[in-house]
Design an enzyme around this catalytic site. Structure first.
Site, short mmCIF file in Angstrom:
data_model
loop_
_atom_site.label_atom_id
_atom_site.label_comp_id
_atom_site.label_asym_id
_atom_site.label_seq_id
_atom_site.Cartn_x
_atom_site.Cartn_y
_atom_site.Cartn_z
N ASN A 10 0.88 -1.16 0.00
CA ASN A 10 0.00 0.00 0.00
C ASN A 10 0.92 1.22 0.00
OD1 ASN A 10 -1.80 2.04 0.50
ND2 ASN A 10 -2.69 1.12 2.33
N ARG A 92 -2.71 -2.01 -3.28
CA ARG A 92 -3.87 -1.12 -3.17
C ARG A 92 -3.72 -0.04 -4.24
NH1 ARG A 92 -5.15 3.31 1.48
NH2 ARG A 92 -7.18 3.90 0.67
N HIS A 180 -12.33 4.03 -0.40
CA HIS A 180 -12.18 3.20 0.81
C HIS A 180 -12.91 1.85 0.67
CE1 HIS A 180 -11.57 7.27 2.93
NE2 HIS A 180 -10.39 6.69 2.80
N ARG A 240 -8.16 17.49 3.36
CA ARG A 240 -9.15 17.75 2.29
C ARG A 240 -10.44 18.27 2.91
NH1 ARG A 240 -8.98 11.81 0.15
NH2 ARG A 240 -7.31 11.43 1.60
N ARG A 284 -5.49 13.25 16.63
CA ARG A 284 -5.00 13.04 18.00
C ARG A 284 -4.35 14.32 18.52
NH1 ARG A 284 -1.70 7.71 18.54
NH2 ARG A 284 -1.23 8.52 16.50
N GLU A 380 -7.52 -3.53 5.28
CA GLU A 380 -7.50 -3.46 3.81
C GLU A 380 -6.47 -4.44 3.23
OE1 GLU A 380 -7.02 0.54 4.89
OE2 GLU A 380 -8.34 1.28 3.30
P1 AMP Z 1 -5.48 6.36 9.40
O1 AMP Z 1 -5.41 7.22 8.18
O2 AMP Z 1 -6.59 5.37 9.37
O3 AMP Z 1 -4.16 5.74 9.78
O4 AMP Z 1 -5.85 7.34 10.62
C1 AMP Z 1 -5.01 8.40 10.96
C2 AMP Z 1 -5.78 9.34 11.89
O5 AMP Z 1 -6.17 8.62 13.08
C3 AMP Z 1 -4.96 10.54 12.36
O6 AMP Z 1 -5.74 11.72 12.30
C4 AMP Z 1 -4.66 10.19 13.81
O7 AMP Z 1 -4.48 11.31 14.62
C5 AMP Z 1 -5.93 9.46 14.19
N1 AMP Z 1 -5.76 8.71 15.42
C6 AMP Z 1 -4.98 7.63 15.65
N2 AMP Z 1 -5.04 7.29 16.97
C7 AMP Z 1 -5.88 8.18 17.57
C8 AMP Z 1 -6.36 8.37 18.90
N3 AMP Z 1 -5.98 7.58 19.88
N4 AMP Z 1 -7.20 9.40 19.13
C9 AMP Z 1 -7.58 10.22 18.14
N5 AMP Z 1 -7.17 10.10 16.86
C10 AMP Z 1 -6.33 9.10 16.58
#
Ligand code: AMP
Length: 405
Positions: A10, A92, A180, A240, A284, A380
């Site tokens: 990916n 992917r 997605h 975005r 986060r 995925e």
């Molecule tokens: P992904 O693209 O699925 O890897 O998700 C990334 C997003 O998940 C980012 O905005 C991270 O800040 C958020 N994320 C990961 N862990 C946490 C958490 N414990 N609390 C809030 N957001 C999180």
């Protein structure tokens, strides 16, 4: 490991995520390792875990671009799995356009078509394709399979795919594709195992990560989703904006005289959470901040999510279940709680204690809730591995070990 294996890639703009699936003697496929090279072009670092999450390696690697990242991965694979054969590589690929409604074995002609879709997904497609080319260069005889984020949505009702522009434009492929799809397909696949009471009903899946979207499932089939022609529509995302009045885009061109490249950069990289907050694209990070702009970004994210749940509930004619998945959906009790609170008119009720302690697939709604609310980790890579195995005849009856998901 001396068994043959299949590799799942990916490839993004600054990261290369991968999984190694071992081909065992029997029929059961086994996740051998999962890892990534992050910081490609800046401070590239390889980290890999085994199937139960124990760290196998963490080290800096030379990777100033995607091709070098593939070379660094190949070197690590050799050191780890030397003597094994790569049976196939599954990728992917974010955009499959109108033609690719399912996983596809990649050849030169397929690559040509996929390159034509680059303008529709400039943030992802070029990197997906560069990884395929880098593998062809290094392993010309290994079959490669493209698995598309758009495929799962094909078969939606005509009105859900329609973009209401003149027919001559629609005939050139202007339609809503949705994205997605590998994530939604995984959720649709595991729903009967984890949540059989809602699996064949009306379910809204909220894939909330750096990219974010929602999908309305009826009987586990996609009937609508919030992303459309490109991955810019719908929910507010890390960089975005989500749904935008097209008049804004006209104004950027005509009123502010921005170039096409500037508008593209604005829409794909500078809007959404980072645009609103001026601080970060990372949820986060924003949740830990006191600044009003950070709070506004989170408020808008929640507002937009609740609004889209309402819209998809209307599409489905009601809702039996909501599933949260991806980085934010799986890991943020606060965002889940706030979205459910904002959707309280649907009769949703969350158990705060359960919501705070989610681990793996968990039902977080109370018995009084009018719709079940679940957190289910997405996978995925597993979907890609399954498709690759099936298409290459590697796994006719394979059951895949989902350990370490
Ligand atoms: P992904 O693209 O699925 O890897 O998700 C990334 C997003 O998940 C980012 O905005 C991270 O800040 C958020 N994320 C990961 N862990 C946490 C958490 N414990 N609390 C809030 N957001 C999180």
């Amino acid at each position: 490991m001396k068994d043959d294996y299949a590799l799942v890639l990916n490839a993004g703009s600054s990261s290369l995520k991968f999984c190694v699936f071992e081909r065992p003697v029997g029929e059961r496929w086994h996740l051998e390792s999962r890892g990534q090279i992050e910081g490609i072009g800046t401070a590239p670092r390889l980290s890999v875990k085994d199937e139960i999450g124990h760290s196998l390696v963490k080290k800096d690697v030379p990777a100033k671009d995607g091709s070098e990242a593939i070379a660094a991965l190949a070197e690590w694979l050799r050191s780890m799995y030397g003597g094994s054969r790569v049976l196939g590589v599954g990728h992917r690929v974010v955009h499959g356009g109108a033609r690719f409604s399912g996983p596809t074995i990649i050849d030169a002609e397929v690559m040509k078509e996929l390159h034509q879709l680059v303008p529709l997904a400039p943030l992802h497609q070029p990197y997906n394709l560069a990884a395929i080319e880098a593998v062809f260069e290094r392993l010309p005889n290994v079959p490669q399979v493209a698995c598309f984020d758009t495929s799962f949505h094909r078969g939606q009702p005509e009105v859900a795919e329609l973009i209401p522009l003149p027919r001559e434009l629609r005939e050139q492929g202007l339609q809503r594709y949705g994205f997605h799809g590998l994530s939604y397909e995984h959720i649709a696949t595991v729903l009967p195992l984890f949540a059989p009471e809602i699996a064949n009903g009306r379910v809204i899946v909220a894939h909330l990560g750096s990219g974010a979207s929602m999908c309305a499932l009826n009987d586990r089939k996609s009937v609508d989703s919030t992303l459309g022609f490109t991955a810019l529509d719908g929910l507010c995302m890390g960089t975005r904006p989500g749904a935008l009045d097209p008049g804004v885009v006209l104004h950027l061109f005509q009123g502010l005289n921005l170039s096409a490249k500037e508008v593209e950069t604005l829409l794909y990289k500078k809007s959404g959470l980072v645009g609103i907050s001026g601080i970060s694209n990372d949820m986060r990070d924003l949740l830990g901040r006191e600044e009003p702009a950070a709070r506004l970004a989170v408020d808008y994210f929640v507002y937009r999510a609740a609004r889209e749940i309402g819209a998809l509930t209307a599409v489905l004619g009601g809702v039996d279940g909501i599933v949260f998945t991806a980085g934010i959906g799986e890991n943020s009790p606060e965002i889940r709680q706030r979205i459910c609170d904002a959707s309280a008119w649907l009769g949703l009720e969350i158990d705060a204690d359960v919501n705070a302690k989610v681990k793996d697939q968990t039902k977080i709604s109370t018995s009084r809730s009018k719709a079940a609310v679940w957190v289910i980790p997405t996978n995925e890579e597993l979907m890609i591995a399954r498709h690759t195995g099936a298409l290459l005849g590697l796994s006719a009856k394979a059951a895949w070990n989902e350990q370490g998901d």
